[in-house]
Design a protein around this motif. Structure first.
Motif, PDB file in Angstrom:
ATOM      1  N   GLY A  37      51.847  51.262  21.900  1.00 10.30           N
ATOM      2  CA  GLY A  37      51.643  50.454  20.727  1.00 10.30           C
ATOM      3  C   GLY A  37      50.645  49.645  19.972  1.00 10.30           C
ATOM      4  O   GLY A  37      49.958  49.633  19.613  1.00 10.30           O
ATOM      5  N   ASN A  38      49.606  48.724  21.296  1.00  6.05           N
ATOM      6  CA  ASN A  38      48.743  47.936  21.935  1.00  6.05           C
ATOM      7  C   ASN A  38      47.434  48.696  21.154  1.00  6.05           C
ATOM      8  O   ASN A  38      46.800  48.093  20.489  1.00  6.05           O
ATOM      9  N   LEU A  39      47.364  49.754  21.926  1.00  4.50           N
ATOM     10  CA  LEU A  39      46.649  50.645  21.805  1.00  4.50           C
ATOM     11  C   LEU A  39      46.093  50.945  20.366  1.00  4.50           C
ATOM     12  O   LEU A  39      45.327  50.486  19.469  1.00  4.50           O
ATOM     13  N   VAL A  40      47.439  51.269  19.972  1.00  2.00           N
ATOM     14  CA  VAL A  40      47.356  51.499  17.981  1.00  2.00           C
ATOM     15  C   VAL A  40      47.263  50.531  17.731  1.00  2.00           C
ATOM     16  O   VAL A  40      45.912  50.535  16.472  1.00  2.00           O
ATOM     17  N   ALA A  66      43.399  56.243  38.435  1.00  2.00           N
ATOM     18  CA  ALA A  66      44.266  55.802  39.343  1.00  2.00           C
ATOM     19  C   ALA A  66      44.561  54.155  38.185  1.00  2.00           C
ATOM     20  O   ALA A  66      43.247  53.353  38.840  1.00  2.00           O
ATOM     21  N   ALA A  67      45.490  53.691  37.910  1.00  2.00           N
ATOM     22  CA  ALA A  67      44.660  52.541  37.066  1.00  2.00           C
ATOM     23  C   ALA A  67      46.816  51.614  36.853  1.00  2.00           C
ATOM     24  O   ALA A  67      47.379  51.621  36.022  1.00  2.00           O
ATOM     25  N   PRO A  68      47.596  51.793  38.114  1.00  2.00           N
ATOM     26  CA  PRO A  68      49.159  51.196  38.594  1.00  2.00           C
ATOM     27  C   PRO A  68      48.743  49.626  37.383  1.00  2.00           C
ATOM     28  O   PRO A  68      47.220  49.257  37.569  1.00  2.00           O
ATOM     29  N   VAL A  69      49.379  48.499  37.496  1.00  2.00           N
ATOM     30  CA  VAL A  69      49.375  47.563  36.853  1.00  2.00           C
ATOM     31  C   VAL A  69      50.156  46.827  36.978  1.00  2.00           C
ATOM     32  O   VAL A  69      51.031  46.897  37.890  1.00  2.00           O
ATOM     33  N   LEU A  70      50.349  44.810  37.470  1.00  2.00           N
ATOM     34  CA  LEU A  70      51.546  44.778  37.944  1.00  2.00           C
ATOM     35  C   LEU A  70      51.341  43.727  36.192  1.00  2.00           C
ATOM     36  O   LEU A  70      50.859  43.447  35.560  1.00  2.00           O
ATOM     37  N   ALA A  81      48.780  41.707  28.566  1.00  2.00           N
ATOM     38  CA  ALA A  81      48.373  40.920  29.451  1.00  2.00           C
ATOM     39  C   ALA A  81      48.455  40.771  31.438  1.00  2.00           C
ATOM     40  O   ALA A  81      48.827  40.355  32.137  1.00  2.00           O
ATOM     41  N   LEU A  82      48.771  42.377  31.085  1.00  2.00           N
ATOM     42  CA  LEU A  82      48.760  43.129  32.075  1.00  2.00           C
ATOM     43  C   LEU A  82      48.013  42.780  33.307  1.00  2.00           C
ATOM     44  O   LEU A  82      46.349  42.888  32.918  1.00  2.00           O
ATOM     45  N   THR A  83      47.864  43.146  34.645  1.00  2.00           N
ATOM     46  CA  THR A  83      47.118  43.201  35.502  1.00  2.00           C
ATOM     47  C   THR A  83      46.932  44.392  36.065  1.00  2.00           C
ATOM     48  O   THR A  83      47.442  45.046  36.192  1.00  2.00           O
ATOM     49  N   ILE A  84      45.317  45.170  35.260  1.00  2.00           N
ATOM     50  CA  ILE A  84      45.637  46.131  36.063  1.00  2.00           C
ATOM     51  C   ILE A  84      44.530  46.472  37.112  1.00  2.00           C
ATOM     52  O   ILE A  84      43.475  45.755  37.275  1.00  2.00           O
ATOM     53  N   LEU A  85      45.381  47.791  37.498  1.00  2.00           N
ATOM     54  CA  LEU A  85      44.203  47.702  39.260  1.00  2.00           C
ATOM     55  C   LEU A  85      43.483  49.203  39.495  1.00  2.00           C
ATOM     56  O   LEU A  85      43.954  50.411  39.209  1.00  2.00           O
ATOM     57  N   ALA A  86      42.379  49.448  38.569  1.00  2.00           N
ATOM     58  CA  ALA A  86      41.928  50.242  39.033  1.00  2.00           C
ATOM     59  C   ALA A  86      40.596  51.122  39.760  1.00  2.00           C
ATOM     60  O   ALA A  86      40.174  50.625  40.599  1.00  2.00           O
ATOM     61  N   ALA A  87      41.058  52.227  40.190  1.00  2.00           N
ATOM     62  CA  ALA A  87      39.717  53.175  40.841  1.00  2.00           C
ATOM     63  C   ALA A  87      39.661  54.010  40.430  1.00  2.00           C
ATOM     64  O   ALA A  87      40.751  55.112  39.625  1.00  2.00           O
ATOM     65  N   GLY A  88      38.438  54.846  40.801  1.00  2.00           N
ATOM     66  CA  GLY A  88      37.914  55.490  40.190  1.00  2.00           C
ATOM     67  C   GLY A  88      36.072  55.621  39.717  1.00  2.00           C
ATOM     68  O   GLY A  88      35.637  54.962  40.214  1.00  2.00           O
ATOM     69  N   ASP A  97      36.820  50.954  29.911  1.00  2.00           N
ATOM     70  CA  ASP A  97      37.322  50.127  30.578  1.00  2.00           C
ATOM     71  C   ASP A  97      37.818  49.057  28.838  1.00  2.00           C
ATOM     72  O   ASP A  97      38.389  48.596  28.955  1.00  2.00           O
ATOM     73  N   PRO A  98      36.672  49.673  27.784  1.00  2.00           N
ATOM     74  CA  PRO A  98      37.367  48.848  26.771  1.00  2.00           C
ATOM     75  C   PRO A  98      39.019  49.156  25.987  1.00  2.00           C
ATOM     76  O   PRO A  98      39.389  48.569  26.209  1.00  2.00           O
ATOM     77  N   LEU A  99      39.768  51.209  26.727  1.00  2.00           N
ATOM     78  CA  LEU A  99      40.856  50.715  26.407  1.00  2.00           C
ATOM     79  C   LEU A  99      41.522  49.730  27.570  1.00  2.00           C
ATOM     80  O   LEU A  99      42.374  49.507  27.130  1.00  2.00           O
ATOM     81  N   LEU A 100      41.477  49.597  28.419  1.00  2.00           N
ATOM     82  CA  LEU A 100      42.074  49.072  29.649  1.00  2.00           C
ATOM     83  C   LEU A 100      42.157  47.851  28.772  1.00  2.00           C
ATOM     84  O   LEU A 100      42.776  46.566  29.629  1.00  2.00           O
ATOM     85  N   ALA A 101      40.509  47.242  28.972  1.00  2.00           N
ATOM     86  CA  ALA A 101      40.322  45.668  28.263  1.00  2.00           C
ATOM     87  C   ALA A 101      41.681  44.830  27.623  1.00  2.00           C
ATOM     88  O   ALA A 101      42.296  44.341  26.566  1.00  2.00           O
ATOM     89  N   VAL A 102      42.277  46.298  26.311  1.00  2.00           N
ATOM     90  CA  VAL A 102      43.623  46.143  24.877  1.00  2.00           C
ATOM     91  C   VAL A 102      44.730  45.753  26.054  1.00  2.00           C
ATOM     92  O   VAL A 102      45.744  44.983  25.567  1.00  2.00           O
ATOM     93  N   LEU A 103      45.137  46.398  27.002  1.00  2.00           N
ATOM     94  CA  LEU A 103      46.074  46.602  28.117  1.00  2.00           C
ATOM     95  C   LEU A 103      46.465  45.468  28.452  1.00  2.00           C
ATOM     96  O   LEU A 103      47.461  44.906  29.179  1.00  2.00           O
TER      97      LEU A 103
END
Lengths: 294, 294, 294, 294
Positions: free
Chosen positions: D21-24, D118-122, D132-139, D148-154
């Motif tokens: 929903g946030n991405l939309v 991989a981008a699991p979240v807390l 307002a998730l904390t995103i743990l990303a690796a790649g 990154d801009p999409l993760l910034a939305v989440l």
């Protein structure tokens, strides 16, 4: 020769009574002392002499003590008492005491010029009656030589485990630790077998018939398999004491004993559930409860 | 009568080779198959027939398999393979596989109208050669009756542990668990004895002479006391596999096995230190390292 | 009003010195006593009065003690000493002592008609200096009311945890247990992250920035991530003492604490490796060693 | 610029729905797919497009997946499916999967020339809704820059944890491990406090007010103190899954995790007692049962 040794004997419980009786029957003059009078009378009827007080038992060439634990033996370290001992007395302490207590006891006796031998035993009262105990002895070779004929009356075999008495206690504590681990292992394994639909008594039958024969697996294994913990061969509270002896000795020497911590927690759990006076094979019920089987 | 049974045998490692040889010598026609050809030639020299492929070994009345683990047995569950089996074949799986694998294997065979018996064993290759294994068997009574004469050739005793094959595997896993716990217990106890200045070999001598006789304490106890882990009787990586079989079976049935978790951590520690191919008695070194003794 | 209270203060270590100074600055007459004279002189320079002996510190309305452990506080229970205390004295014991000691201390003071309050604290010397300690207090409401103005000088907040003093000690022991578990958890998690190729400081950064903020995870987390254990904030031997306080309190109440057993074993391992005087975050090295990483 | 990215989104559970929903709302064209149709309709109502099948969601520049576990994500590694993906697709897998799965997933995508992050979240669903998730990303940095801009939305913050995707999963597993240990520690400590007559909610109040603030101790601490485990924030069976992810990752890297074994046993115990669907803070009841308190 050994006939000439006068023996004092303190602690006439299930084990001590049988041992003192054997010494009497072997022809030794034995002066007995016990907190409660019943066993004293019994031994006197067999030919022993009743000491008038604790000090009276120390008027001997060799003093045997067979008491419950550190606390019960502590009065025998009283300086006033030791000062009254017959010169040259050798105290043979057969209790399962702590390594630290053994060190302090050896020092206290040395302070009074007395000998100290640690000689805890493996074996139940029936073995004590039969003079078939396994004796774990430590002390100077000279002292061990002196008491050896008496120990030969009490046991089938005497192990010499070093010149420092605490070494015998460490071995005894370690041996009991192996028993505790075997009981804990059978408890968990039986719960596993049961939970998948199998029969725990088959497991005990299989291993005692092959890879793990002997009294520990046969005796405690039957209790685990049959979920029968009374009458207790060895009570859970005493088992907890013994596991704590190992953990404490380990802590003093910086030796982690993680299996022992598991056993300690299991025995605390048993005590918390009111099973402290049942046989320590009641660890099997703890394992079952944790698996939702009990 | 049993002479008329044609036997297939898959898996000619140290154990399988000896077992297949005994079946040959007992007069049974035996069709052998193995991944590597050496042992096949050896068995053929003793009178066995070489199967041209895996399916050839299933052209028999009874198929024995003696393979390493779930993964090694998995190809025998292949539907295409099972479809080629001689009608009425009974597969006797003697490997130490997981409880879950046993369930799946029984179902796979039932799907093809074939019989499945689990019959893991206790005993080393020397016992296999002597036909003196302890056999833990489970399967329907009819199937167990059918293969019983063959099992009698391989072992000194066959235990019947239930109609569902996985029950034999559960018992085998539980028995190995008891061995693992005994090794772990001796490892910790030996470290304790050593740390306080005593002699670990005395401890092993005392207990194997009295309360804990038998091959587990004698054999692994010697390794622990002498700190000699090669040649390996059973490698640490295999020990880790076996402890994991117990933990996994426990997890599936909601049975916590805290002693097993300690052993697993110890074996991981051993493997992390490069000792995975040493005997699993190398747990003694783990206990020593944790106490700063190694 | 509180100005009229005369205060004794025993134990001028890093914490006690700061606390006594704050009481002086708040205008209270403070009689200080310490085993070594240096800190006494320091406090006298700030306006305190030096007690001529330990008993002199008990000639006060309220006695604060800030000592290391049961053994260090034990002399304050001496009947001869307590008999010399000013009538109506309230002893506020701020040490982290055992639950059992707290019970005995309360009884000993009651025997002499003296008040006893347990008030262990959370916070480092910097917090003590700032008067910003978290104070865990237990005692009768009347006594707590009486000492409350003094505690308000020392801390940012005083918790009232029950009428029986030992309840405050139990809470303090439990709080320290949570710290110990957090350090142990970070130690294991950091070893895991490192072993798979990741960066432990990222883990600490992530959790302290989100789900696990606060001084424990930030402070000890940095030590774990940086593998820097000196200077010690809290030494491993003291951490071991505190974990043992929890295990002992648990054993007395039949409460198994399996996480604590793991921590105890880890701290023993650290001490066995000569790291007893490093910060207890050195548990991270234990976890690394067990994984073959150190 | 990011406006031009077409997004696929698979997995519209409590978390995924909010994230999609946030991405939309951020203006991205989003093609959603879900096993059950309800959430798809909901997202379509918000402006998303419904993919006709799973492959339709891969006709995108970036594919997000937010699924339960390894098994649920496995279909996304199907070679036939990956062959249909839009060239250049980057798959951002936000599930808490195993380290081993992450390695296989990265390889499977590389085989088809596709990107894998991989981008699991807390964070809970409320944090997902708030972006307002904390995103743990690796790649690889290039891929991370692209998404990154999409993760910034989440999320409120994106951590970059290395070029190999499994590193993010290892960090997430480690972070959850810290949560599990904190719950287990509070459970044991609360049982201890209760057993000696104290008040567990005081303990939680004390530590969250001082040394252990933050949502883990506040949230789970309240459950432990109040013995209220429903509604579950995170179910015990999922907690068991997460602890097993840590233990498995540890086993693969030879990292013993003894605290984790204790937690695993506790959670098995909870499940065995029918509490698998309660919050994993139900570990507090396990600790209480073992102490005879429940």
């Amino acid at each position: 020769m050994t006939q000439e040794l006068t023996v004092g004997f303190v602690g006439l419980g299930g084990m001590g009574r049988a041992m003192a009786g054997n010494l009497v029957r072997a022809g030794h003059p034995v002066r007995v002392w016990n907190r409660s009078p019943g066993p004293v009378a019994e031994l006197v009827a067999q030919g022993a002499e009743a000491a008038s007080d604790l000090a009276g038992a120390l008027d001997a060439d060799v003093l045997f003590s067979m008491l419950a634990d550190d606390r019960a033996v502590q009065p025998l370290l009283d300086p006033t008492l030791l000062a009254q001992a017959r010169p040259g007395l050798v105290h043979v302490n057969m209790a399962t005491v702590s390594v630290d207590f053994a060190r302090r006891a050896a020092a206290a006796h040395a302070d009074h010029g007395l000998g100290y031998v640690a000689a805890p035993v493996l074996g139940r009262p029936t073995a004590a009656e039969a003079g078939a105990l396994t004796i774990l002895a430590a002390g100077t070779p000279e002292l061990l030589d002196r008491v050896d004929p008496l120990l030969a009356v009490l046991g089938r075999r005497t192990w010499r485990l070093g010149a420092e008495p605490h070494l015998a206690n460490a071995q005894k504590i370690a041996a009991n630790y192996l028993i505790a681990c075997a009981i804990g292992a059978m408890s968990e394994a039986a719960a596993l077998v049961d939970a998948v639909g199998g029969t725990p008594s088959d497991l005990i039958g299989i291993v005692t018939d092959s890879i793990l024969p002997g009294p520990v697996h046969t005796g405690y294994g039957a209790m685990v398999a049959e979920r029968r913990y009374e009458p207790a061969g060895f009570r859970a509270v005493l088992g907890l004491k013994d596991v704590n002896l190992a953990l404490t000795a380990g802590a003093e020497a910086n030796v982690p004993l993680p299996l022992g911590s598991v056993l300690r927690d299991g025995l605390l759990d048993a005590v918390a559930h009111g099973d402290g006076d049942k046989d320590w094979a009641v660890l099997a019920e703890v394992a079952r409860r944790h698996a939702g089987l009990a």
